[in-house]
Enzyme design. Structure first.
Site, short mmCIF file in Angstrom:
data_model
loop_
_atom_site.label_atom_id
_atom_site.label_comp_id
_atom_site.label_asym_id
_atom_site.label_seq_id
_atom_site.Cartn_x
_atom_site.Cartn_y
_atom_site.Cartn_z
N SER A 117 0.58 -1.61 -0.09
CA SER A 117 0.15 0.10 -0.06
C SER A 117 0.77 1.57 0.23
O SER A 117 1.96 1.26 -0.42
CB SER A 117 -0.80 0.08 0.81
N ASP A 169 -9.88 -4.78 -4.57
CA ASP A 169 -9.42 -4.21 -3.23
C ASP A 169 -9.71 -2.65 -3.53
O ASP A 169 -9.78 -1.42 -3.93
CB ASP A 169 -7.70 -3.75 -3.61
N HIS A 200 -7.88 -5.40 0.00
CA HIS A 200 -6.49 -4.49 0.34
C HIS A 200 -6.30 -5.76 1.41
O HIS A 200 -5.56 -6.20 2.33
CB HIS A 200 -6.66 -3.06 0.93
#
Length: 220
Positions: A117, A169, A200
């Site tokens: 991320s 996601d 995610h």
């Protein structure tokens, strides 16, 4: 001496390779500790895994709350407005771990950068601007936030890159992963893009592919 705290795990004595792995927003270096055994690296491999803890700062999308973060995120739209100066500052902090490993005798071409991320945004910035050749780059559920401003290094133009993303996601839409891949290809990088039916997060198939990638680029 690095400015950030980190967790270290070694798969064997006297490591001759290192993986520096950055966590996501609001997490810590502990997040990816459990991944190491699942990579199924050879028993003969001596790799040092370094999981730095991000500094604490206010984050706009969370109402200005202080939390572990590599940079501020100002919106969750597809433009993903971020603080590029903070990304570069975090990259400078993580760079200290590369220098530390080199002082320990691990050559730069046996150091891998990985990030999940927003940690991936920092990994992109650091790996592709680092002046000496690295072993590889992995971006998990991430985005190449500084693609328009990065000062790219010729030494890492041929860097092997893996981009992983979940097709479901909700936090970092897959469109951002695909945009990162296409941007990297336009810039001439050696990138492979792979998706998984997940949100995610990470999944076992992804971890298995990461293990294979590490065995390949580090000749384990």
């Amino acid at each position: 001496m690095t400015q950030l705290q980190a967790i270290e795990m070694e798969t064997g004595a006297n490591p001759d390779a290192a993986v520096i792995w950055l966590h996501g927003l609001g997490a810590s270096g502990h997040d990816f500790e459990p991944v190491v055994p699942e990579l199924k690296l050879p028993d003969s491999a001596a790799v040092r895994f370094i999981f730095p803890h991000a500094p604490t700062m206010p984050v706009t999308i969370n109402g200005g709350m202080q939390m572990p973060a590599w940079h501020d995120i100002k919106s969750l739209d597809l433009e993903r407005a971020v603080d590029e100066a903070q990304i570069r500052h975090s990259a400078d902090l993580v760079r200290e771990f590369i220098e530390q490993e080199r002082e320990r005798g691990v050559p730069s071409e046996r150091i891998v950068l990985a990030g999940f991320s927003q940690g991936g945004a920092v990994a992109y910035e650091l790996a592709l601007s680092y002046p000496d050749r690295l072993a590889g780059l992995m971006a998990l559920s991430s985005y190449f936030a500084t693609n328009a401003t990065i000062q790219r290094s010729e030494a890492n133009q041929g860097l092997p890159i893996r981009v992983y993303h979940g097709t479901q996601d909700p936090m970092v839409p897959e469109a951002l992963g695909r945009h990162s891949e296409s941007t990297l290809r336009e810039l001439g990088y050696n990138v492979r893009y792979q998706t998984f039916p997940m949100d995610h997060s990470v999944c076992l198939e992804e971890i298995q592919d990461i293990g294979a990638f590490l065995r390949e680029i580090l000749a384990l």
